[in-house]
Structures are given as C-alpha cells and as structure tokens.
Enzyme design. Sequence first.
Site, PDB file in Angstrom:
ATOM      1  CG  LEU A 140      -1.783   1.248   1.566  1.00 53.10           C
ATOM      2  CD1 LEU A 140      -2.955   0.558   2.374  1.00 53.10           C
ATOM      3  CD2 LEU A 140      -1.098   2.114   2.271  1.00 53.10           C
ATOM      4  CG  ASP A 169       0.704  10.815   3.026  1.00 57.98           C
ATOM      5  OD1 ASP A 169      -0.259  10.269   2.802  1.00 57.98           O
ATOM      6  OD2 ASP A 169       0.701  11.529   4.129  1.00 57.98           O
ATOM      7  CD  GLN A 201       4.197   7.656   5.147  1.00 55.02           C
ATOM      8  OE1 GLN A 201       3.206   7.409   5.736  1.00 55.02           O
ATOM      9  NE2 GLN A 201       5.254   7.763   5.415  1.00 55.02           N
ATOM     10  CD  GLU A 225      -3.436  13.477   8.346  1.00 54.72           C
ATOM     11  OE1 GLU A 225      -3.103  12.550   9.219  1.00 54.72           O
ATOM     12  OE2 GLU A 225      -4.094  13.147   7.540  1.00 54.72           O
TER      13      GLU A 225
END
Length: 484
Positions: A35, A38, A54, A211
Amino acid sequence: MEKFDKKTIDAKLAKGFPLEHRWHNRFHLEMPFGLINDPNGFAYHQGAYHIFYQWNPLGCEHKNKCWAHVKTRDFIHYTLPELSLWPDDVHDKDGCYSGCGTSENGELRVLYTCNRKEDGVRIPAQRFGTLQADGSVRKEEIIIPDHPEKITGHFRDPFLFTRHGRRYLIIGAQREEEEKGTALIYEEVAGKWKNLGEIHTRLGDFGYMWECPNLLQFGSYDVMIFCPQGLPARAYDRQNIYQAGYIAGHLSLDSMDMMQHTKFQELDRGFDFYAPQVFEHEGRHLLLGWMGMPDKDADYPSKEHGWMYSLTMPRELRLRQGHIYSRPARELRDLRVKESVIELEHSMVSSLCQPLFAGSEILLTLELGEAKIVSCVLHYGLEKLVFSYDREQQTMTIDRDGMKNGGRGKRIFKLFVDQKLSLQLFVDKAAVEAFFQHGEEVASLLVFPEKNIQPELEIHSDCPLENIVGNIWELDSYKFEFRA
C-alpha cells in the site's frame, strides 16, 4: 530475516516490474505489491528529481509505514523503486510518517515524523536523515523530540521553507483542549529549532486535524496547502471524507498571522486525492498527490490482488487572483505517441463517439452554441464514467455510479463556462485525471473496469454543439531503469 530487509524487498520489487495486471497504470507511479500513500521528500538533487512516498511493503493495511524512493530527470524515465526508510529503532518503531526533502551541502536530506506509541500514547518526534549511495536513508538528529504543550500527539508532517535567508518548518497539529486542527511554525536558530507558535487564520473551527501542510510563495503571496480532517460536506465542495486545499494571503512571521487570506479552496475535485506535496524548482511549483483517500479502503478492489493506490502525475501550479490553476507538467508531453494523434473537428453535432487507446490524452474545446447540457462519457463496455456540464447551473458533475467495481458516487462543483468548455483528460488503465477550463479546476479519480477493454469516448449534448475541436494521443508508459 529482519522484518524490513532492504535487499530482499528490493529484489522482490525488481521481479514485480514491469507491472502487468490490467488495473496497473502506465503513467502513474505505483507498486507491484503493498500500500502506498503520501508523497514525501520531493526534491531536486544532483540533476534529478527525487520522489519518496509512504509504503507498506508487507501488506495492504495502513501500518508498517516505510518510505520508498525513485528518481527521475524528466518525469518519464525513473529508477526502479526501492525501500529507503523503514521503522527500526525506538523512535520510529510504529512508523516512518510523512515529511519533506532538501538538497544541502552536496547531500539529499529528509525530515520526517517518527511515530511511536507507549501504552497507547502517541509520542511523535521530528528527525533528519541523509540519503546514502545504496538508496537507504541514514537516520540522524532528532530536532523536535515530542509534541509541544497544548498540542496532542497528532503532530506530524514537517515541511521546510525559507524566508529572508532563514530556515523554517511548518507542521500539522491538533490543539489539546478542544481537539481542533492547526499548524505550527518553527524557526532554526543557531542549530536549534524554536517554536514560534500557531498560524492565526480567519478559518475558525476548521476540522479536528490539519495534515500535510506546505508553505509556499507565489510572487508576493504566501500559500498554505493543508489537509483538514472533519469538515462537513457541502452542496458543491468538501464532498470527500477528508479535504486537500489551500488559503492564499500574506504570512507575517512576526505576528504569526495569515493576513488578508482567501477562503479555503480545494486543490482537486475528484474522489481520490489527498496529501499533496509541492516543490519549487527553477520558478516552477510542482505538485504530486496521493490518488487515494484515508479510511475508504473498500473503494479500492486492487487490494484483492496485493496492491493499493497510485500517485498523481506531476502538476505545475500557478496562482491567479488568489486561485491555484493546475496543469500537467510540461515534460509529460513527451509521453505522446505523435504518429497516433487523432484530430477532431466537427461542427453542429450533438453526438460523437471515438475509441481510445490503452493510455490516452484527450484535449478538447467544446463551443456550446445553444446547448445547455453536455456530457463526456468514458465507456468501458457496459460500464461508464460521466463528466456532465450543466450550463444553467454552472456545475460540473463527475458520476461513477455506472462502474461496477470500487468506489461510486458523484462529485458536483461550480465551474464557470461562457461559450467554450475546455477539457483535458488523461485516461490510464485505472487512473483518470481531468483538467477543466485550462486548469482552473482538476479532478483525480480511480476506476476499476470489470473487463480488460479499451475505453471509448462519447460526447453528447441536448442541442448541437457549435464546434468540437481537439486531439487525442496515445500515451506511452513510464520507463523504469532495471538494475542487475
């Protein structure tokens, strides 16, 4: 074997390329397994753009947060992705969270949030590291060991910027007392990082967490990009579970006020866009975003095949009258297979159908004439994705209820069109990016067609369109450099 063995994971990555599943995209960065989310550490260093993002290499869950790394000189040819940063000590044992990158003193350095939990309590720390020749990041000094007073453990995603020769960082946060979102700024002073406090805005109560903040300059304007969580949906905006957008104004680092700022505006109107990172190089503001959405994993059926999510294509941003315009990075024109171009020019027609390629770029100008409703439909056999413009309401609707797999629903937003509707579509295997009115608005979304067939484009309207002019190109794939 260690949980995160770089050599083993990199070897598995090399075997996964070229990507072969029918939902794997041709010109969007993604992985053969695990997976991704960001984009991080976007920087230019020693003649190449470096992109981190990420990645959970161990499964399709939001845990085991590592950073993957690629580099490119032209946004078309890339090094093979590799594992670069992973949890392996007490500070980041529960994940290497998002951050940024910077080229300094001949080295590429990254700044990221270390995540650890003790007895269920989140203890974040902000840490620098340096990219090594083998593609790994050497972890170095921790500059902020914990969250400050009156801020919860939701304190993450540092972004470096400079003003007047001084270096600062902006970081997303949550106030402790009322659990509301905010952003803080730190200044580097004599090698230490001093907390200057929260940025003051006129936004008021604006979600429970901010965020992925970015702080940018466009001429004399400061732009703060961030991702507020917890905003209620409205009729024509904020329709995703979480938002990604910006305010533009003038930031005083003396008073910590964002002066005369605009309202919050979304960067992308699609279903699948979050956590953008913007990097300025040679006068260009380049954006990458995550094509996905937190807490909506059921919308992404590629999970059943061992991978999830993509990154957007790189975009160039411009600020005009307080509004950001987006366009595809100019380098992407080199993906066009020039001999494949289909030229469209039709007058006084209300219906048109054109087969597309496995990867297509569609550039259209529709002169509306007397038409009030015009739709551009991507047909995948019996399935369809619809972009429909209502001239009387001045609204664009994106409708993917006609798809069988993955997320569905509609997104509706205001779009001013007088006589001509401009539309630029990039249609990949599972990713679609749409640019409206020369980038005034943009939308990113993922679709997962049931059958492995090339789509068709249909244009239809309630009255004959005065003119349809445009081109359709076949787009080549990104090229990855294989290493022995």
